[in-house]
Scaffold this motif. Structure first.
Motif, PDB file in Angstrom:
ATOM      1  N   ALA A 197     -26.425 -45.803  -4.386  1.00  0.00           N
ATOM      2  CA  ALA A 197     -26.485 -44.517  -5.078  1.00  0.00           C
ATOM      3  C   ALA A 197     -25.109 -43.868  -5.198  1.00  0.00           C
ATOM      4  O   ALA A 197     -24.906 -43.002  -6.054  1.00  0.00           O
ATOM      5  CB  ALA A 197     -27.439 -43.573  -4.346  1.00  0.00           C
ATOM      6  N   GLU A 198     -24.168 -44.288  -4.355  1.00  0.00           N
ATOM      7  CA  GLU A 198     -22.822 -43.712  -4.386  1.00  0.00           C
ATOM      8  C   GLU A 198     -21.891 -44.450  -5.346  1.00  0.00           C
ATOM      9  O   GLU A 198     -20.790 -43.972  -5.624  1.00  0.00           O
ATOM     10  CB  GLU A 198     -22.216 -43.747  -2.987  1.00  0.00           C
ATOM     11  N   LYS A 199     -22.313 -45.594  -5.845  1.00  0.00           N
ATOM     12  CA  LYS A 199     -21.468 -46.392  -6.716  1.00  0.00           C
ATOM     13  C   LYS A 199     -21.592 -45.924  -8.167  1.00  0.00           C
ATOM     14  O   LYS A 199     -22.677 -45.645  -8.642  1.00  0.00           O
ATOM     15  CB  LYS A 199     -21.860 -47.869  -6.623  1.00  0.00           C
ATOM     16  N   VAL A 200     -20.470 -45.836  -8.840  1.00  0.00           N
ATOM     17  CA  VAL A 200     -20.453 -45.473 -10.259  1.00  0.00           C
ATOM     18  C   VAL A 200     -19.931 -46.671 -11.031  1.00  0.00           C
ATOM     19  O   VAL A 200     -18.772 -47.053 -10.902  1.00  0.00           O
ATOM     20  CB  VAL A 200     -19.570 -44.239 -10.525  1.00  0.00           C
ATOM     21  N   LEU A 236     -34.821 -37.857  -7.498  1.00  0.00           N
ATOM     22  CA  LEU A 236     -35.125 -36.693  -6.672  1.00  0.00           C
ATOM     23  C   LEU A 236     -36.388 -36.036  -7.215  1.00  0.00           C
ATOM     24  O   LEU A 236     -36.478 -35.764  -8.412  1.00  0.00           O
ATOM     25  CB  LEU A 236     -33.957 -35.722  -6.753  1.00  0.00           C
ATOM     26  N   PHE A 237     -37.362 -35.830  -6.351  1.00  0.00           N
ATOM     27  CA  PHE A 237     -38.556 -35.078  -6.755  1.00  0.00           C
ATOM     28  C   PHE A 237     -38.406 -33.657  -6.236  1.00  0.00           C
ATOM     29  O   PHE A 237     -38.312 -33.435  -5.050  1.00  0.00           O
ATOM     30  CB  PHE A 237     -39.825 -35.709  -6.197  1.00  0.00           C
ATOM     31  N   SER A 238     -38.355 -32.720  -7.160  1.00  0.00           N
ATOM     32  CA  SER A 238     -38.154 -31.333  -6.764  1.00  0.00           C
ATOM     33  C   SER A 238     -39.268 -30.463  -7.329  1.00  0.00           C
ATOM     34  O   SER A 238     -39.895 -30.798  -8.328  1.00  0.00           O
ATOM     35  CB  SER A 238     -36.794 -30.826  -7.252  1.00  0.00           C
ATOM     36  N   GLN A 239     -39.500 -29.363  -6.659  1.00  0.00           N
ATOM     37  CA  GLN A 239     -40.519 -28.414  -7.094  1.00  0.00           C
ATOM     38  C   GLN A 239     -39.916 -27.027  -7.090  1.00  0.00           C
ATOM     39  O   GLN A 239     -39.471 -26.536  -6.055  1.00  0.00           O
ATOM     40  CB  GLN A 239     -41.737 -28.459  -6.170  1.00  0.00           C
ATOM     41  N   ARG A 240     -39.899 -26.412  -8.266  1.00  0.00           N
ATOM     42  CA  ARG A 240     -39.362 -25.067  -8.399  1.00  0.00           C
ATOM     43  C   ARG A 240     -40.500 -24.069  -8.553  1.00  0.00           C
ATOM     44  O   ARG A 240     -41.610 -24.423  -8.956  1.00  0.00           O
ATOM     45  CB  ARG A 240     -38.420 -24.991  -9.601  1.00  0.00           C
ATOM     46  N   ALA A 241     -40.196 -22.827  -8.273  1.00  0.00           N
ATOM     47  CA  ALA A 241     -41.234 -21.800  -8.286  1.00  0.00           C
ATOM     48  C   ALA A 241     -41.852 -21.607  -9.671  1.00  0.00           C
ATOM     49  O   ALA A 241     -43.009 -21.227  -9.801  1.00  0.00           O
ATOM     50  CB  ALA A 241     -40.660 -20.472  -7.793  1.00  0.00           C
ATOM     51  N   ASP A 242     -41.083 -21.885 -10.718  1.00  0.00           N
ATOM     52  CA  ASP A 242     -41.552 -21.613 -12.078  1.00  0.00           C
ATOM     53  C   ASP A 242     -42.165 -22.824 -12.773  1.00  0.00           C
ATOM     54  O   ASP A 242     -42.492 -22.762 -13.955  1.00  0.00           O
ATOM     55  CB  ASP A 242     -40.407 -21.063 -12.935  1.00  0.00           C
ATOM     56  N   GLN A 243     -42.322 -23.950 -12.057  1.00  0.00           N
ATOM     57  CA  GLN A 243     -42.881 -25.137 -12.694  1.00  0.00           C
ATOM     58  C   GLN A 243     -43.441 -26.094 -11.657  1.00  0.00           C
ATOM     59  O   GLN A 243     -43.132 -25.995 -10.474  1.00  0.00           O
ATOM     60  CB  GLN A 243     -41.807 -25.849 -13.520  1.00  0.00           C
ATOM     61  N   ASP A 244     -44.293 -27.013 -12.126  1.00  0.00           N
ATOM     62  CA  ASP A 244     -44.795 -28.049 -11.248  1.00  0.00           C
ATOM     63  C   ASP A 244     -43.668 -29.008 -10.893  1.00  0.00           C
ATOM     64  O   ASP A 244     -42.660 -29.089 -11.589  1.00  0.00           O
ATOM     65  CB  ASP A 244     -45.927 -28.825 -11.930  1.00  0.00           C
ATOM     66  N   GLY A 245     -43.857 -29.768  -9.824  1.00  0.00           N
ATOM     67  CA  GLY A 245     -42.831 -30.711  -9.409  1.00  0.00           C
ATOM     68  C   GLY A 245     -42.613 -31.804 -10.432  1.00  0.00           C
ATOM     69  O   GLY A 245     -43.502 -32.158 -11.199  1.00  0.00           O
ATOM     70  N   GLN A 249     -27.201 -37.331 -10.395  1.00  0.00           N
ATOM     71  CA  GLN A 249     -25.914 -37.814  -9.926  1.00  0.00           C
ATOM     72  C   GLN A 249     -25.503 -37.001  -8.700  1.00  0.00           C
ATOM     73  O   GLN A 249     -25.634 -35.787  -8.674  1.00  0.00           O
ATOM     74  CB  GLN A 249     -24.874 -37.668 -11.024  1.00  0.00           C
ATOM     75  N   GLY A 250     -25.024 -37.685  -7.689  1.00  0.00           N
ATOM     76  CA  GLY A 250     -24.620 -36.999  -6.468  1.00  0.00           C
ATOM     77  C   GLY A 250     -25.710 -36.898  -5.433  1.00  0.00           C
ATOM     78  O   GLY A 250     -25.460 -36.444  -4.312  1.00  0.00           O
ATOM     79  N   ALA A 251     -26.931 -37.319  -5.771  1.00  0.00           N
ATOM     80  CA  ALA A 251     -27.991 -37.398  -4.764  1.00  0.00           C
ATOM     81  C   ALA A 251     -27.807 -38.706  -4.004  1.00  0.00           C
ATOM     82  O   ALA A 251     -27.967 -39.784  -4.569  1.00  0.00           O
ATOM     83  CB  ALA A 251     -29.350 -37.336  -5.414  1.00  0.00           C
ATOM     84  N   PRO A 253     -25.980 -32.620  -5.048  1.00  0.00           N
ATOM     85  CA  PRO A 253     -24.658 -32.034  -4.801  1.00  0.00           C
ATOM     86  C   PRO A 253     -24.754 -30.668  -4.125  1.00  0.00           C
ATOM     87  O   PRO A 253     -25.565 -29.827  -4.510  1.00  0.00           O
ATOM     88  CB  PRO A 253     -24.069 -31.908  -6.214  1.00  0.00           C
ATOM     89  N   GLY A 254     -23.915 -30.497  -3.104  1.00  0.00           N
ATOM     90  CA  GLY A 254     -23.907 -29.237  -2.371  1.00  0.00           C
ATOM     91  C   GLY A 254     -24.754 -29.251  -1.115  1.00  0.00           C
ATOM     92  O   GLY A 254     -24.592 -28.393  -0.252  1.00  0.00           O
ATOM     93  N   SER A 255     -25.650 -30.231  -0.990  1.00  0.00           N
ATOM     94  CA  SER A 255     -26.453 -30.339   0.234  1.00  0.00           C
ATOM     95  C   SER A 255     -25.718 -31.223   1.242  1.00  0.00           C
ATOM     96  O   SER A 255     -24.736 -31.879   0.921  1.00  0.00           O
ATOM     97  CB  SER A 255     -27.834 -30.908  -0.078  1.00  0.00           C
ATOM     98  N   ASP A 256     -26.199 -31.237   2.475  1.00  0.00           N
ATOM     99  CA  ASP A 256     -25.558 -32.041   3.510  1.00  0.00           C
ATOM    100  C   ASP A 256     -26.582 -32.426   4.566  1.00  0.00           C
ATOM    101  O   ASP A 256     -27.783 -32.165   4.424  1.00  0.00           O
ATOM    102  CB  ASP A 256     -24.377 -31.287   4.134  1.00  0.00           C
TER     103      ASP A 256
END
Length: 292
Positions: free
Chosen positions: A95-98, A109-118, A124-126, A134-137
């Motif tokens: 995942a780190e190779k470009v 990445l499976f994400s769920q936001r308050a305004d929509q279903d997952g 890129q960067g996950a 990006p920005g997480s650790d």
């Protein structure tokens, strides 16, 4: 190839919320994590008959097989352990190779936001270092299972540790031996009262995960009680790579994840199986290793 896999990834999954190392947002304390860390469970040789009722078409009936003895890591490989491997070897995950196409880099990445279903997205960067993108650790996640690792990444780690990935039969044999009762094949996910005992999805997928099990994303390894032979998280938390080929350029994953729900992905049973692109990774697939 990586973009094409995203529609196929909807196999019962969701929610991307941070979780601290030893305690969940719901207050669940993970007392077993450090006790179990680094331990192996000895599995005896035996005859295994995986001929259970099918729930999904890919769960084809199979003949009884003999399984040799082996030792299986009691928990899923953690961020802490994978970081030791990277530090010692300089390994760079897939995942780190470009490559020639930067747009194809990254992980699912499976994400769920308050305004929509997952929903799934290729981000890129996950990577294993940045599990939420990006920005997480990894602060507070040393003992969470490593994610965003391909089959290739898992295989290289296993070799470095002097082990290997389990075959599908070995993995299923271990998971089946650990069930409290052989008839209830979902006994690794829910107890007799229907209460969750593993990290899966409670609620209507993909609308809302109530987090009744204490987590809505990955949990620290061994956060839930061990099965009857001392193995943790064989069901739920993250799917696990095996070394069994599912189809060309795909390997078999087992065990379900924190995204498997009763209304959509009931693959929190030992016989449940999926094929996944061998060179691709997600935030709900990890692995554990065997030593012969």
């Amino acid at each position: 190839m990586k973009k094409a896999v995203l529609p196929l990834l909807v196999i019962g999954l969701a929610a991307l919320l941070g979780a601290c190392q030893n305690e969940s947002p719901a207050g669940k304390t993970c007392e077993n994590t450090l006790v179990a860390f680094g331990t192996y469970v000895q599995l005896p040789a035996g005859e295994f008959n995986p001929d259970f009722a099918q729930l999904y078409p890919e769960e084809s009936r199979r003949n009884a097989v003999s399984v040799a003895a082996f030792k299986l890591l009691a928990h899923e490989v953690t961020n802490k352990e994978f970081a030791e491997f990277v530090e010692a070897t300089g390994y760079v995950s897939d995942a780190e190779k470009v490559g020639a196409d930067p747009a194809a880099a990254g992980s699912a990445l499976f994400s769920q936001r308050a305004d929509q279903d997952g929903k799934w997205e290729l981000m890129q960067g996950a990577t294993w270092r940045q599990p939420d993108g990006p920005g997480s650790d990894l602060i507070g996640r040393d003992y969470h299972p490593v994610i965003h690792v391909s089959h290739n990444d898992a295989t290289n780690y296993a070799r470095w540790r002097g082990g290997r990935l389990p075959s599908e039969v070995e993995w299923e044999y271990a998971a089946s031996l650990g069930l409290a009762g052989n008839q209830n094949r979902a006994a690794g996910a829910y107890d007799e009262q229907g209460m969750p005992i593993a990290n899966t999805w409670q609620g209507l997928f993909p609308v809302v995960d109530s987090g009744d099990d204490g987590y809505t994303s990955t949990a620290p390894v061994a956060c839930y009680a061990a099965n009857s032979i001392g193995l943790y998280d064989m069901i739920g938390n993250v799917w696990e790579w095996t070394d069994t080929v599912y189809a060309p350029q795909r390997h078999t994953i087992k065990g379900g994840s924190f995204l498997c729900a009763r209304n959509y992905c009931r693959r929190y049973r030992p016989e449940a199986r999926q094929g996944h692109e061998s060179d691709f990774s997600t935030n709900h697939i990890g692995f554990r290793i065997i030593k012969d």
